[in-house]
Design a protein around this motif. Structure first.
Motif, PDB file in Angstrom:
ATOM      1  N   LEU A 182      29.315  33.362 113.646  1.00 53.49           N
ATOM      2  CA  LEU A 182      29.700  33.141 115.031  1.00 53.49           C
ATOM      3  C   LEU A 182      29.178  31.781 115.481  1.00 53.49           C
ATOM      4  O   LEU A 182      27.967  31.571 115.576  1.00 53.49           O
ATOM      5  CB  LEU A 182      29.134  34.249 115.930  1.00 53.49           C
ATOM      6  N   CYS A 183      30.086  30.868 115.753  1.00 47.81           N
ATOM      7  CA  CYS A 183      29.726  29.511 116.153  1.00 47.81           C
ATOM      8  C   CYS A 183      29.814  29.401 117.675  1.00 47.81           C
ATOM      9  O   CYS A 183      30.829  29.743 118.275  1.00 47.81           O
ATOM     10  CB  CYS A 183      30.668  28.512 115.490  1.00 47.81           C
ATOM     11  N   CYS A 239      28.920  25.811 111.173  1.00 47.70           N
ATOM     12  CA  CYS A 239      30.138  26.184 111.895  1.00 47.70           C
ATOM     13  C   CYS A 239      31.408  25.944 111.080  1.00 47.70           C
ATOM     14  O   CYS A 239      32.443  26.544 111.347  1.00 47.70           O
ATOM     15  CB  CYS A 239      30.239  25.433 113.221  1.00 47.70           C
ATOM     16  N   HIS A 249      33.774  29.670 118.169  1.00 47.20           N
ATOM     17  CA  HIS A 249      34.306  30.972 118.590  1.00 47.20           C
ATOM     18  C   HIS A 249      34.056  31.293 120.048  1.00 47.20           C
ATOM     19  O   HIS A 249      34.890  31.913 120.702  1.00 47.20           O
ATOM     20  CB  HIS A 249      33.702  32.072 117.711  1.00 47.20           C
ATOM     21  N   VAL A 250      32.909  30.916 120.578  1.00 50.31           N
ATOM     22  CA  VAL A 250      32.558  31.192 121.970  1.00 50.31           C
ATOM     23  C   VAL A 250      31.816  29.989 122.543  1.00 50.31           C
ATOM     24  O   VAL A 250      31.268  29.171 121.804  1.00 50.31           O
ATOM     25  CB  VAL A 250      31.678  32.463 122.130  1.00 50.31           C
ATOM     26  N   GLN A 283      33.799  29.173 107.018  1.00 53.70           N
ATOM     27  CA  GLN A 283      34.646  30.268 107.482  1.00 53.70           C
ATOM     28  C   GLN A 283      34.146  31.587 106.896  1.00 53.70           C
ATOM     29  O   GLN A 283      34.051  31.739 105.691  1.00 53.70           O
ATOM     30  CB  GLN A 283      36.102  30.033 107.059  1.00 53.70           C
ATOM     31  N   THR A 332      39.061  24.753 117.684  1.00 62.70           N
ATOM     32  CA  THR A 332      39.498  26.131 117.942  1.00 62.70           C
ATOM     33  C   THR A 332      39.396  27.037 116.723  1.00 62.70           C
ATOM     34  O   THR A 332      39.233  28.238 116.874  1.00 62.70           O
ATOM     35  CB  THR A 332      40.946  26.157 118.471  1.00 62.70           C
ATOM     36  N   ASP A 333      39.467  26.491 115.534  1.00 62.01           N
ATOM     37  CA  ASP A 333      39.353  27.319 114.329  1.00 62.01           C
ATOM     38  C   ASP A 333      37.900  27.601 113.951  1.00 62.01           C
ATOM     39  O   ASP A 333      37.637  28.444 113.107  1.00 62.01           O
ATOM     40  CB  ASP A 333      40.039  26.644 113.144  1.00 62.01           C
ATOM     41  N   TYR A 334      36.953  26.896 114.576  1.00 60.04           N
ATOM     42  CA  TYR A 334      35.562  26.990 114.142  1.00 60.04           C
ATOM     43  C   TYR A 334      34.597  27.415 115.239  1.00 60.04           C
ATOM     44  O   TYR A 334      33.644  28.128 114.977  1.00 60.04           O
ATOM     45  CB  TYR A 334      35.118  25.655 113.535  1.00 60.04           C
TER      46      TYR A 334
END
Length: 100
Positions: free
Chosen positions: A51-52, A43, A74-75, A46, A70-72
């Protein structure tokens, strides 16, 4: 044999060399903020095709054990107290949690 110190670079190479694929990875279960300083964590890599997924609870909030950032991450997907078939019999269920 792969040297664990090179794993982050290997994963980044796989991502970069396969832009036609989406790689879905679990955020993890240590209630820790993911940062760019995390080594060997998918995760923390970048890439547009990485998709983490973190864990959410029944209130649609982050599960208390789920890693975050929040930067790593995604859902979020349901991951707390999920009814799942249990190994003890064909009819047993257990309520399990996690993003393994």
């Amino acid at each position: 044999m792969v040297n664990v110190e090179n794993c982050e670079g290997l994963f980044k190479n796989v991502l970069d060399n396969n832009p036609q694929h989406i790689f879905i990875v679990a955020a993890g279960n240590k209630n820790t903020k993911i940062t760019s300083n995390w080594q060997y964590m998918p995760c923390a890599t970048q890439s547009a095709n990485n998709l983490c997924v973190g864990s959410s609870n029944s209130a649609n909030s982050r599960s208390g054990f789920s890693n975050y950032g929040t930067d790593y991450v995604h859902v979020m997907a349901p991951g707390s107290s999920i009814a799942a078939p249990y190994y003890k019999s064909k009819t047993d269920y257990a309520y399990l949690s996690g993003t393994r």
